[in-house]
Design an enzyme around this catalytic site. Structure first.
Site, PDB file in Angstrom:
ATOM      1  N   GLU A 242       0.842  -1.202   0.000  1.00  0.00           N
ATOM      2  CA  GLU A 242       0.000   0.000   0.000  1.00  0.00           C
ATOM      3  C   GLU A 242       0.877   1.252   0.000  1.00  0.00           C
ATOM      4  O   GLU A 242       0.576   2.240  -0.680  1.00  0.00           O
ATOM      5  CB  GLU A 242      -0.912   0.033   1.240  1.00  0.00           C
ATOM      6  CG  GLU A 242      -1.677  -1.241   1.523  1.00  0.00           C
ATOM      7  CD  GLU A 242      -2.842  -1.490   0.567  1.00  0.00           C
ATOM      8  OE1 GLU A 242      -2.976  -0.739  -0.403  1.00  0.00           O
ATOM      9  OE2 GLU A 242      -3.593  -2.447   0.808  1.00  0.00           O
TER      10      GLU A 242
ATOM     11  N   GLU B 239      -4.454   4.946  -0.605  1.00  0.00           N
ATOM     12  CA  GLU B 239      -3.324   4.098  -0.217  1.00  0.00           C
ATOM     13  C   GLU B 239      -2.821   4.467   1.177  1.00  0.00           C
ATOM     14  O   GLU B 239      -2.424   3.591   1.949  1.00  0.00           O
ATOM     15  CB  GLU B 239      -2.184   4.187  -1.235  1.00  0.00           C
ATOM     16  CG  GLU B 239      -2.572   3.870  -2.689  1.00  0.00           C
ATOM     17  CD  GLU B 239      -3.072   2.451  -2.933  1.00  0.00           C
ATOM     18  OE1 GLU B 239      -3.153   1.669  -1.973  1.00  0.00           O
ATOM     19  OE2 GLU B 239      -3.397   2.134  -4.091  1.00  0.00           O
TER      20      GLU B 239
ATOM     21  N   HIS C 139      -5.152   2.672   3.340  1.00  0.00           N
ATOM     22  CA  HIS C 139      -4.918   1.241   3.474  1.00  0.00           C
ATOM     23  C   HIS C 139      -3.707   0.938   4.359  1.00  0.00           C
ATOM     24  O   HIS C 139      -3.727  -0.011   5.136  1.00  0.00           O
ATOM     25  CB  HIS C 139      -4.733   0.600   2.093  1.00  0.00           C
ATOM     26  CG  HIS C 139      -5.925   0.789   1.202  1.00  0.00           C
ATOM     27  ND1 HIS C 139      -5.911   0.483  -0.127  1.00  0.00           N
ATOM     28  CD2 HIS C 139      -7.175   1.265   1.462  1.00  0.00           C
ATOM     29  CE1 HIS C 139      -7.094   0.766  -0.654  1.00  0.00           C
ATOM     30  NE2 HIS C 139      -7.872   1.242   0.293  1.00  0.00           N
TER      31      HIS C 139
ATOM     32  N   GLU D  67      -3.389  -5.040  -8.498  1.00  0.00           N
ATOM     33  CA  GLU D  67      -4.735  -4.663  -8.032  1.00  0.00           C
ATOM     34  C   GLU D  67      -5.827  -5.398  -8.799  1.00  0.00           C
ATOM     35  O   GLU D  67      -6.831  -5.797  -8.213  1.00  0.00           O
ATOM     36  CB  GLU D  67      -4.914  -3.150  -8.126  1.00  0.00           C
ATOM     37  CG  GLU D  67      -3.987  -2.454  -7.140  1.00  0.00           C
ATOM     38  CD  GLU D  67      -4.182  -0.955  -7.032  1.00  0.00           C
ATOM     39  OE1 GLU D  67      -4.179  -0.463  -5.902  1.00  0.00           O
ATOM     40  OE2 GLU D  67      -4.319  -0.278  -8.054  1.00  0.00           O
TER      41      GLU D  67
ATOM     42  N   GLU E 151     -10.693  -0.677  -4.134  1.00  0.00           N
ATOM     43  CA  GLU E 151      -9.851  -1.218  -5.211  1.00  0.00           C
ATOM     44  C   GLU E 151     -10.516  -1.139  -6.580  1.00  0.00           C
ATOM     45  O   GLU E 151      -9.832  -1.044  -7.594  1.00  0.00           O
ATOM     46  CB  GLU E 151      -9.439  -2.669  -4.916  1.00  0.00           C
ATOM     47  CG  GLU E 151      -8.572  -2.843  -3.670  1.00  0.00           C
ATOM     48  CD  GLU E 151      -7.182  -2.230  -3.780  1.00  0.00           C
ATOM     49  OE1 GLU E 151      -6.769  -1.848  -4.897  1.00  0.00           O
ATOM     50  OE2 GLU E 151      -6.511  -2.113  -2.739  1.00  0.00           O
TER      51      GLU E 151
ATOM     52  N   HIS F 228      -9.278   1.728  -8.239  1.00  0.00           N
ATOM     53  CA  HIS F 228      -7.879   1.609  -8.671  1.00  0.00           C
ATOM     54  C   HIS F 228      -7.756   0.745  -9.922  1.00  0.00           C
ATOM     55  O   HIS F 228      -6.937   1.001 -10.792  1.00  0.00           O
ATOM     56  CB  HIS F 228      -7.015   1.032  -7.550  1.00  0.00           C
ATOM     57  CG  HIS F 228      -7.121   1.815  -6.281  1.00  0.00           C
ATOM     58  ND1 HIS F 228      -6.509   1.444  -5.122  1.00  0.00           N
ATOM     59  CD2 HIS F 228      -7.787   2.973  -5.985  1.00  0.00           C
ATOM     60  CE1 HIS F 228      -6.782   2.322  -4.172  1.00  0.00           C
ATOM     61  NE2 HIS F 228      -7.569   3.248  -4.681  1.00  0.00           N
TER      62      HIS F 228
END
Lengths: 507, 345
Positions: free
Chosen positions: A95, A125, A128, A189, A223, A226
């Protein structure tokens, strides 16, 4: 109320080409990125903050309320909980690397739409990292055995597996920023966060661990954005045919570098630390990586010239066994780790044989012997079962016995006056393309060559608070735990196996 | 006693807390970035094709033996940061809705709207965007997690402010028939009045030293220029012209500015600590930066005097407000024992 589409159009209109001072080329890229791709999520900070605050409140609220009050972490499967001591320091570095990747994409990709997406990802991030570190601290507080959770972030610098994790995950941001996006968004990812954050939560929940799913599913809820960033970036890149030769090379390498660490690591975690058993890692890999990622996601881009990674088929073959071999090696080298291991039982053997036919014939003997070596009174550790240890690969930093000791494609090459072990055709190929990129860090064995095992354990803080009991243990028996004296009595010295291997001429 | 469940291991033991107890902020932030001189003896596992490692020790001219000792005075981590900004944005969104509903936006003085909110304040949104752009690579390059995260949050602050300005104008558009927020980019790029500000924006985006950026923005550009435009022209003017939403947006931006200024101050104190061998060298670098960026910030600020003059009365007088900003900034530098700020106006 603002019209979201209109608002987004204006927000993306902030970008301009500087005319007074040229922006430095901080992160050189080979790619030409056309300014015509979309950020499908239309991020506005106002909506983003509100959404993330709500998710944070739910997740942290659940952890501090019901889960802690019901003492759930202490009652979860010990076998499962132990492996989180190493999983969390690895995922949170990923992350952190992803945050840095997003920062350099913002600087590099002259596309206002994509910049919006990268901006939200950068803060995601940080989220996370914070969530996963919070979970590690939470488990230090609430799990049955806190040792390892309390300092995993320190110990990851000297651990052979977490170092390999660093080697793979630095690919997110050390290199061409687009190569980083391929490693991060397109491979890890899109292909791997489902196995990590979704599949692993199933195992956690089955094993009485409610805290990890609470955190991981909240992570995974970001996610999708992402993956969309990755898809938009990739779509922009493939729209210019000049990019395709670079893309092919970088994509091949990105896939292999992530596979080479993630599959053995996740396979070992998933298959060897389940106590209440369900599906296998191989089954999950087939579903998420082979079918969804390679079969659907990448296939959709084939008309634009993107092909499945060159080493995908080889990786698919390796996945079947690489987790078992990595697990065997980790268990065999248990005193070097910072978590406890639970020996495999007859019940586990049956599960393995049903999920991986032929498993017992290949690995059964090791596990039978392992069980006999758990008691310190027997005075031996399972490393003694191996005639010699494998060196560590210069590129992926994994032991050169994957996918299986009898199928190892390890070779030793000399380059620049040094010997290099390389675990596979792919790692050799990438090493030969750019040897200077992989030589800054010593391998685990190079760094600790000649150091006594007991000295390594003491010097690297692998003892418990009592100053004598090992943090790692080969079993969960709390009455007969290994101490530093037991290890010292073995008189084992860490040796770099590469010393004894001749450098072969390159063929 | 069992070696299991040792109370000593019930919290993180690898972080040295700044105060007596480890804070939540420290626990989830410190030592997340690898540190070859610390817990990561092997160094870097991958280099770029050009041969650079993940982080470069010479990414700043300032010298410190332990960048991980930095602590954000606001102790923000993602949860507290996002909560702070969600609250600020919610208050703006509600004020904006209420202002539209109550007819305040429709009744707003058109001169104020056109000559300040859609003029210099709209141009300021581009400047904020430039700061966002500048802080993204600075956050990437900073030599510790505590610094990198603080710079990441600051970048986000600037983007938030840029977006809030644009969204406010969009709401005004829907509330009035006589106004459209048009051609902002073209004005930013071509109108002479904004070019000194744009030049400064581009200089900031081009700044490669992450610490220089933090010092330049938080101790020179923002205390002078943001204070003047956001705190003064917009913040005080809006209250006088029936535009509570602009006043609120400006107040939240000023709150962010003060927080970031405190971070800048903390960074300066850290590199000028009494026992730091490189203290004198750091002082000289800091003073050079302060002098350079103060000159640039002042040039941009003084170029905006006609904008103040053109704003509808009542408006804070440029000279008085500028002098106040410079005096406060001079005191800030004096408290830090730093020269380089130049003379007050």
């Amino acid at each position: 109320m603002h019209d979201l589409v209109e608002a987004h159009d204006r927000v993306k209109d902030f970008d301009w080409a500087p005319s007074y001072v040229e922006k430095p080329n901080r992160y050189p890229t080979k790619y030409k990125i056309p300014n015509r791709t979309k950020d499908p999520f239309r991020h506005l900070i106002r909506d983003y903050c509100s959404m993330e605050q709500e998710k944070d409140d739910r997740q942290y609220g659940a952890l501090s309320d019901v889960i802690a009050r019901a003492n759930m972490p202490a009652r979860a499967s010990q076998r499962w909980t132990e492996i989180l001591k190493v999983v969390l320091p690895v995922t949170s570095f990923g992350e952190y690397a992803a945050m840095k990747s997003s920062g350099q994409l913002i600087d590099t990709v002259d596309n206002a739409e994509l910049r919006q997406g990268y901006m939200a990802q950068m803060l995601d991030e940080v989220r996370h990292v914070n969530q996963e570190v919070y979970l590690a601290r939470y488990l230090a507080r609430h799990s049955r055995d806190p040792e390892g959770f309390d300092r995993g972030y320190k110990l990851r610098g000297s651990n052979m597996f977490t170092r390999a994790g660093r080697a793979a995950l630095e690919g997110f941001f050390v290199g061409d920023p687009i190569e980083g996006a391929l490693n991060l968004q397109v491979v890890t990812e899109t292909a791997y966060t489902n196995p990590i954050f979704v599949a692993m939560t199933e195992v956690a929940a089955m094993n009485g661990d409610q805290a990890t799913p609470t955190v991981f599913l909240s992570v995974q809820s970001d996610e999708a954005r992402h993956m969309a960033n990755g898809y938009s970036t990739l779509a922009a890149i493939v729209s210019n045919p000049d990019n395709l030769p670079h893309l092919e090379t970088d994509f091949n390498r990105a896939f292999w570098r992530q596979h080479a660490f993630l599959d053995p690591f996740l396979g070992a975690v998933y298959d060897y630390f389940q106590e209440e058993r369900g599906t296998s890692y191989f089954e999950k890999w087939q579903e998420w990586v082979a079918e969804d990622w390679a079969g659907a996601y990448i296939a959709r881009l084939e008309p634009f010239g993107l092909k499945a990674p060159k080493h995908f088929e080889g990786a698919a073959e390796r996945v079947k066994w690489s987790g078992h071999t990595a697990a065997m090696f980790a268990y065999a080298a248990w005193p070097l780790q910072f978590w406890r291991f639970d020996p495999m039982t007859e019940r586990d053997f049956d599960w393995f044989e049903s999920k991986y036919p032929g498993w017992y014939g290949l690995y059964g003997k090791f596990w039978e012997e392992y069980r006999r070596m758990c008691d310190p009174a027997n005075g031996t550790i399972p490393l003694s079962l191996f005639e010699s240890l494998p060196p560590v690969c210069r590129v992926c930093h994994m032991p050169c016995i994957l996918p299986r000791p009898d199928l190892s494609a390890m070779r030793v090459r000399e380059h620049g006056g040094r010997k290099h072990a390389l675990c596979s055709d792919a790692c050799e190929e990438f090493f030969l393309q750019e040897p200077h990129r992989y030589q800054a860090a010593p391998t685990f064995f190079e760094e600790y060559d000649g150091i006594g095992l007991a000295d390594f354990i003491q010097a690297n803080g692998l003892l418990r608070a009592d100053g004598k009991t090992l943090m790692a243990q080969p079993w969960l028996n709390e009455d007969r735990m290994w101490t530093i004296d037991d290890i010292r009595a073995l008189n084992i010295v860490i040796r770099d196996p590469l010393h004894d291997l001749p450098a072969e001429a390159r063929t | 006693m069992s070696a299991i469940a040792a109370e000593a291991a019930r919290d993180f033991t690898f972080i040295r807390p700044r105060k007596r107890r480890l804070t939540e902020y420290e626990a989830v932030t410190v030592h997340q970035q690898p540190e070859p001189g610390g817990f990561d003896p092997a160094g870097w596992y991958l280099l770029t094709p050009e041969g650079r490692p993940a982080w470069k020790s010479d990414s700043t001219r300032l010298d410190h033996s332990d960048w991980f000792a930095f602590r954000d005075p606001a102790a923000l981590w993602q949860r507290t940061y996002v909560r702070l900004q969600a609250e600020q944005e919610r208050s703006i969104e509600r004020a904006s809705e209420d202002a539209a509903e109550s007819g305040l936006l429709a009744a707003m003085d058109p001169d104020w709207l056109n000559r300040v909110v859609a003029g210099p304040y709209r141009m300021w949104s581009f400047f904020e965007y430039a700061l966002f752009r500048a802080f993204a690579p600075a956050s990437r390059e900073a030599l510790s997690d505590t610094l990198g995260n603080a710079l990441c949050f600051q970048g986000f602050d600037h983007m938030r402010h840029a977006q809030a300005i644009v969204l406010h104008l969009l709401v005004i558009e829907t509330a009035r028939t006589d106004f459209q927020d048009r051609n902002a980019k073209a004005r930013w790029l071509t109108e002479p009045a904004w070019q000194p500000l744009r030049r400064l924006a581009e200089q900031l985006i081009a700044t490669e030293d992450w610490a220089e950026l933090a010092v330049a923005v938080n101790l020179a550009v923002a205390p002078i220029l943001s204070r003047l435009v956001v705190g003064g022209l917009v913040g005080r003017g809006a209250a006088l012209h029936g535009d509570p939403v602009s006043a609120l947006i400006a107040m939240t931006a000023e709150r962010d500015r003060r927080r970031n200024q405190a971070c800048g101050v903390e960074l300066v104190r850290m590199v000028m600590a009494e026992d730091l061998p490189s203290r004198a060298q750091n002082r000289s670098v800091l003073e050079e930066w302060i002098a350079t960026w103060t000159r640039r910030a002042r040039e941009a600020a003084e170029s905006l005097a006609p904008v103040f003059a053109a704003a509808p009365a009542p408006i804070p007088a440029f000279d008085a407000f500028y002098a106040e900003a410079l005096a406060d900034r001079a005191k800030l530098l004096a408290d830090l024992g730093l020269a380089g700020g130049g003379q007050a106006a």
